[in-house]
Design a protein around this motif. Structure first.
Motif: not given
Length: 87
Positions: A48, A51-56, A58
């Motif tokens: 989780e 996925e947060f890192w990849q989404r939010e 840069d």
């Protein structure tokens, strides 16, 4: 849940070292350390967070390495009803 309840339900401490690059300095490799209580072998909290890192964030991920240590095994815990003090 408290940390003790989590340990009794099979959670353990997961530590991940995340290597990433800054968008402005793509030739520099940075690291970030993340820790949380998680359940092996699926590691839902770790994935989780990734996925947060990849989404939010840069900074694109280069690699992730992690370790997991169960804090308490089933045979290591026992319920103690009384306590004796010896002086």
């Amino acid at each position: 849940m408290t940390e003790t309840e989590m340990m009794l339900k099979g959670y353990g401490l997961t530590t991940a070292e995340i290597f990433y690059r800054m968008p402005d300095y793509i030739h520099v490799l940075n690291s970030f350390v993340w820790q949380d209580y998680d359940v092996a072998p699926d590691h839902p909290k770790l994935f989780e967070f990734i996925e947060f890192w990849q989404r939010e964030i840069d900074g694109p991920l280069h690699s992730v390495r992690f370790s997991h240590r169960k804090m308490m095994k089933s045979g290591e815990w026992r319920n103690v009803v009384g306590e004796f003090t010896y002086h």
